[in-house]
Design a protein around this motif. Structure first.
Motif, PDB file in Angstrom:
ATOM      1  N   VAL A   1      -2.640  20.075   1.259  1.00 42.32           N
ATOM      2  CA  VAL A   1      -1.686  18.808   1.247  1.00 42.32           C
ATOM      3  C   VAL A   1      -2.150  17.589   1.851  1.00 42.32           C
ATOM      4  O   VAL A   1      -2.846  17.927   3.023  1.00 42.32           O
ATOM      5  N   LEU A   2      -2.466  16.401   1.132  1.00 45.69           N
ATOM      6  CA  LEU A   2      -3.143  14.465   1.449  1.00 45.69           C
ATOM      7  C   LEU A   2      -1.992  14.312   1.984  1.00 45.69           C
ATOM      8  O   LEU A   2      -1.523  14.304   0.444  1.00 45.69           O
ATOM      9  N   VAL A   3      -1.745  13.305   2.515  1.00 45.53           N
ATOM     10  CA  VAL A   3      -0.663  12.625   2.502  1.00 45.53           C
ATOM     11  C   VAL A   3      -1.357  11.602   2.679  1.00 45.53           C
ATOM     12  O   VAL A   3      -2.365  10.864   3.606  1.00 45.53           O
ATOM     13  N   ILE A   4      -2.126  10.387   1.593  1.00 48.27           N
ATOM     14  CA  ILE A   4      -2.684   9.735   1.354  1.00 48.27           C
ATOM     15  C   ILE A   4      -1.738   7.948   1.336  1.00 48.27           C
ATOM     16  O   ILE A   4      -1.326   7.905   0.784  1.00 48.27           O
ATOM     17  N   GLU A   5      -2.993   6.843   2.436  1.00 54.62           N
ATOM     18  CA  GLU A   5      -2.701   5.883   1.886  1.00 54.62           C
ATOM     19  C   GLU A   5      -3.709   5.748   0.974  1.00 54.62           C
ATOM     20  O   GLU A   5      -4.943   4.759   1.730  1.00 54.62           O
ATOM     21  N   VAL A   6      -2.657   4.941  -0.174  1.00 57.40           N
ATOM     22  CA  VAL A   6      -3.821   4.253  -1.360  1.00 57.40           C
ATOM     23  C   VAL A   6      -3.898   2.533  -1.239  1.00 57.40           C
ATOM     24  O   VAL A   6      -2.794   2.336  -1.073  1.00 57.40           O
ATOM     25  N   THR A   7      -4.629   1.770  -1.584  1.00 59.63           N
ATOM     26  CA  THR A   7      -4.744   0.718  -1.258  1.00 59.63           C
ATOM     27  C   THR A   7      -5.201   0.639  -3.093  1.00 59.63           C
ATOM     28  O   THR A   7      -4.832  -0.667  -3.746  1.00 59.63           O
TER      29      THR A   7
ATOM     30  N   ARG B   1     -14.214  13.885   1.121  1.00 62.59           N
ATOM     31  CA  ARG B   1     -13.460  13.385   0.558  1.00 62.59           C
ATOM     32  C   ARG B   1     -13.565  11.828   1.441  1.00 62.59           C
ATOM     33  O   ARG B   1     -12.948  10.964   0.117  1.00 62.59           O
ATOM     34  N   VAL B   2     -13.326  11.901   2.454  1.00 58.92           N
ATOM     35  CA  VAL B   2     -13.876  10.454   3.138  1.00 58.92           C
ATOM     36  C   VAL B   2     -13.894   9.327   2.438  1.00 58.92           C
ATOM     37  O   VAL B   2     -13.944   8.688   2.255  1.00 58.92           O
ATOM     38  N   ASN B   3     -16.012  10.082   1.911  1.00 61.74           N
ATOM     39  CA  ASN B   3     -16.486   9.517   1.411  1.00 61.74           C
ATOM     40  C   ASN B   3     -16.720   8.901  -0.220  1.00 61.74           C
ATOM     41  O   ASN B   3     -16.249   7.325  -0.764  1.00 61.74           O
ATOM     42  N   ILE B   4     -15.699   9.691  -0.726  1.00 61.67           N
ATOM     43  CA  ILE B   4     -15.392   9.928  -2.133  1.00 61.67           C
ATOM     44  C   ILE B   4     -14.568   8.897  -3.080  1.00 61.67           C
ATOM     45  O   ILE B   4     -14.327   8.179  -3.658  1.00 61.67           O
ATOM     46  N   PHE B   5     -13.199   8.908  -1.791  1.00 66.04           N
ATOM     47  CA  PHE B   5     -12.219   8.486  -2.013  1.00 66.04           C
ATOM     48  C   PHE B   5     -12.258   7.070  -1.426  1.00 66.04           C
ATOM     49  O   PHE B   5     -11.199   6.023  -1.620  1.00 66.04           O
ATOM     50  N   ALA B   6     -12.633   6.597  -0.863  1.00 67.07           N
ATOM     51  CA  ALA B   6     -13.172   5.030   0.472  1.00 67.07           C
ATOM     52  C   ALA B   6     -12.592   4.071  -0.607  1.00 67.07           C
ATOM     53  O   ALA B   6     -12.315   2.988   0.005  1.00 67.07           O
ATOM     54  N   PRO B   7     -12.853   3.828  -1.868  1.00 65.00           N
ATOM     55  CA  PRO B   7     -13.500   2.502  -2.904  1.00 65.00           C
ATOM     56  C   PRO B   7     -11.251   2.996  -3.007  1.00 65.00           C
ATOM     57  O   PRO B   7     -11.104   1.441  -3.790  1.00 65.00           O
TER      58      PRO B   7
ATOM     59  N   MET C   1       1.052  -1.099  -0.509  1.00 63.10           N
ATOM     60  CA  MET C   1       0.068  -0.259  -0.203  1.00 63.10           C
ATOM     61  C   MET C   1       0.866   1.266  -0.268  1.00 63.10           C
ATOM     62  O   MET C   1       1.781   1.629   1.135  1.00 63.10           O
ATOM     63  N   PRO C   2       0.794   2.101  -1.371  1.00 61.89           N
ATOM     64  CA  PRO C   2       1.926   3.220  -1.230  1.00 61.89           C
ATOM     65  C   PRO C   2       1.070   4.551  -0.238  1.00 61.89           C
ATOM     66  O   PRO C   2       0.219   4.583  -0.278  1.00 61.89           O
TER      67      PRO C   2
END
Length: 88
Positions: A47-53, A23-29, A1-2
């Protein structure tokens, strides 16, 4: 998970901040979590630091014309710059 970093400007920080749950809802998938930062020198730069799946799905969500209304209502100003981790 990057972990990725996304940066963009907003027209109004307070308006943008109120859209957090959207943002929480739309990016959840495509993500597991994100942290939000505001530039110290520019209150309208975020800036958003995002844990991407799923990086491909995240890109599709960000670029989907059906989501343009959310960008507009949250005062997001393009471009959105996404930085990927570098293996050293």
């Amino acid at each position: 998970m990057p972990t990725i970093v996304a940066r963009h400007k907003v027209g109004n920080f307070d308006t943008w901040l109120k859209g957090h749950q959207d943002r929480v809802n739309i990016f959840a998938p495509a993500i597991s979590s994100f942290k939000t930062f505001q530039d110290a020198d520019d209150p309208n730069s975020v800036v958003l630091v995002i844990e991407v799946t799923d990086i491909e799905k995240l890109g599709a969500i960000i670029n989907d014309p059906a989501n343009a209304h959310l960008k507009a209502s949250h005062t997001v100003i393009d471009p959105i710059t996404m930085s990927m981790p570098v293996d050293i």
